[in-house]
Design a protein around this motif. Sequence first.
Motif, short mmCIF file in Angstrom:
data_model
loop_
_atom_site.label_atom_id
_atom_site.label_comp_id
_atom_site.label_asym_id
_atom_site.label_seq_id
_atom_site.Cartn_x
_atom_site.Cartn_y
_atom_site.Cartn_z
N HIS A 63 0.84 -1.20 0.00
CA HIS A 63 0.00 0.00 0.00
C HIS A 63 0.88 1.25 0.00
O HIS A 63 1.92 1.28 0.67
CB HIS A 63 -0.87 0.03 1.25
N ILE A 64 0.45 2.28 -0.71
CA ILE A 64 1.12 3.59 -0.65
C ILE A 64 0.03 4.66 -0.55
O ILE A 64 -0.90 4.66 -1.35
CB ILE A 64 1.99 3.86 -1.90
N ASN A 65 0.15 5.54 0.45
CA ASN A 65 -0.78 6.67 0.57
C ASN A 65 0.02 7.93 0.25
O ASN A 65 0.86 8.36 1.03
CB ASN A 65 -1.36 6.74 1.99
N LEU A 66 -0.28 8.53 -0.89
CA LEU A 66 0.55 9.63 -1.41
C LEU A 66 0.53 10.85 -0.50
O LEU A 66 1.53 11.53 -0.32
CB LEU A 66 0.06 10.05 -2.81
N THR A 67 -0.63 11.18 0.03
CA THR A 67 -0.76 12.35 0.90
C THR A 67 -1.91 12.14 1.88
O THR A 67 -2.87 11.43 1.57
CB THR A 67 -1.04 13.64 0.07
N ASN A 68 -1.78 12.76 3.06
CA ASN A 68 -2.92 12.72 3.98
C ASN A 68 -3.69 14.05 3.96
O ASN A 68 -4.70 14.19 4.64
CB ASN A 68 -2.48 12.37 5.41
N VAL A 69 -3.19 15.01 3.17
CA VAL A 69 -3.90 16.30 3.08
C VAL A 69 -5.22 16.06 2.35
O VAL A 69 -5.24 15.44 1.28
CB VAL A 69 -3.05 17.35 2.34
N CYS A 70 -6.31 16.53 2.97
CA CYS A 70 -7.62 16.20 2.39
C CYS A 70 -8.61 17.32 2.67
O CYS A 70 -8.76 17.74 3.83
CB CYS A 70 -8.12 14.88 2.97
N ILE A 71 -9.28 17.79 1.63
CA ILE A 71 -10.28 18.84 1.83
C ILE A 71 -11.59 18.28 2.35
O ILE A 71 -12.46 19.03 2.78
CB ILE A 71 -10.55 19.62 0.51
N SER A 72 -11.73 16.98 2.35
CA SER A 72 -13.02 16.39 2.70
C SER A 72 -13.22 16.29 4.23
O SER A 72 -14.31 16.54 4.73
CB SER A 72 -13.13 15.02 2.04
N ARG A 73 -12.16 15.93 4.94
CA ARG A 73 -12.17 15.83 6.41
C ARG A 73 -13.41 15.09 6.95
O ARG A 73 -14.16 15.62 7.79
CB ARG A 73 -12.03 17.21 7.08
N CYS A 74 -13.61 13.87 6.46
CA CYS A 74 -14.77 13.05 6.87
C CYS A 74 -14.70 12.76 8.37
O CYS A 74 -13.60 12.55 8.92
CB CYS A 74 -14.77 11.74 6.11
N LYS A 75 -15.85 12.72 9.00
CA LYS A 75 -15.89 12.55 10.47
C LYS A 75 -15.37 11.20 10.93
O LYS A 75 -14.94 11.04 12.06
CB LYS A 75 -17.32 12.75 10.96
#
Length: 367
Positions: A63-75
Amino acid sequence: MSTTLTTIDLKEIEEKVISGERLSRDEGIALYGINDILFLGALARYVKEKKTGNYAYFNVNRHINLTNVCISRCKFCAFSADKDDLHAYTMTLEEVLDRALEAPKLGATELHIVSGLHSDLPFDYYLEVISECKKALPDIHIQAFTAVEIDYFAQIIGLSIREVLEKLKEAGLGSMPGGGAEIFSGRVRGLTCEKKASGERWLEVMRTAHELGLRSNATMLYGHVETIEERIDHLIKLRELQDETGGFQSFIPLPFHPDNTSLADIKRTTAFDDMKTFTISRLILDNFDHIKAFWIMVGLKLAQLSLDFGVDDLDGTVVEEKITHSAGAQTEESIEKEELVRLIKDAGRTPVERDTLYNVIKIYKEE
Ligand code: V47
């Protein structure tokens, strides 16, 4: 739960399952009211064995997660960050390639790439990630980008979903993971992830991907604010799309992990809920070939047990996992292939190492 089934109804359900007749929405809802987990398990096992015999699949992936920056910010998400947060990260292309190049050394046949919806990264970044990984590792299968990410790319670059998928496919995208589905209900999305693509949009992206010959998985994030009815409606929508396209490979129920999320008051799902969800998914999704237990989220012991409750796939070696571990998962981030083989054999099943598209790499017959 309001609906329960009588003994006679259970016999009817059993007969329907054995004769291959499709279960209805109401029957799905009612099955959640049954606490006879062995009855549910026997039915789900019957369907599993009809589809995949004694086989239980796994793959070797990274698995690779490119970025954790996210405009969605799900609860429900503990992984995502705002751009200025101290723990925010975005991988450079070089860093992605470093991780990707580890994959073949570990014997991996798949890269699994999913990330946050970054506010500033251009679509070209994602295209380059895929094309550079493919150039460096032509034999590896790249399973990347949830339907929610594809929808976001279409918005930021002003192209249609089809055009975005075509470009990614040309760059080397092999198939799509099943994340971002959560629960399709507008009520639940309004409460938990109002900024991300709607359920209809998720399904539309998958329809288009399947039309372009890209296969995908599907997930359901359960055990937060949804009702049983909303779970079953989610399954029925997946079943309907699968009737149309046949493009889904596996369904993966994902139990909600509450730690460090805005829904931290909610308790973890119980083993009964997990097992019911596996069995009922197996029974409702009669047109899906595979039901997968993502051992990272379910835990190794329950994942092994699930092989007798309708599940025929344990996912893979993973290597590095951030989404569930940010939310308090106690499992390891990685597992040796030999351990997956041992767990499957010990459950009396035949381990099958597969590639992403379920082509058989090795069958571990008894010596
Ligand atoms: O989309 C987010 C879920 C998904 C939490 O396709 C959470 O083979 C539990 O989709 N607790 C990403 N779940 C993971 C995913 C996946 C995993 C393994 C295999 C495949 C596949 C897909 O994880 C997200 C979201 O639905 N998620 N936060 C949480 N706190």
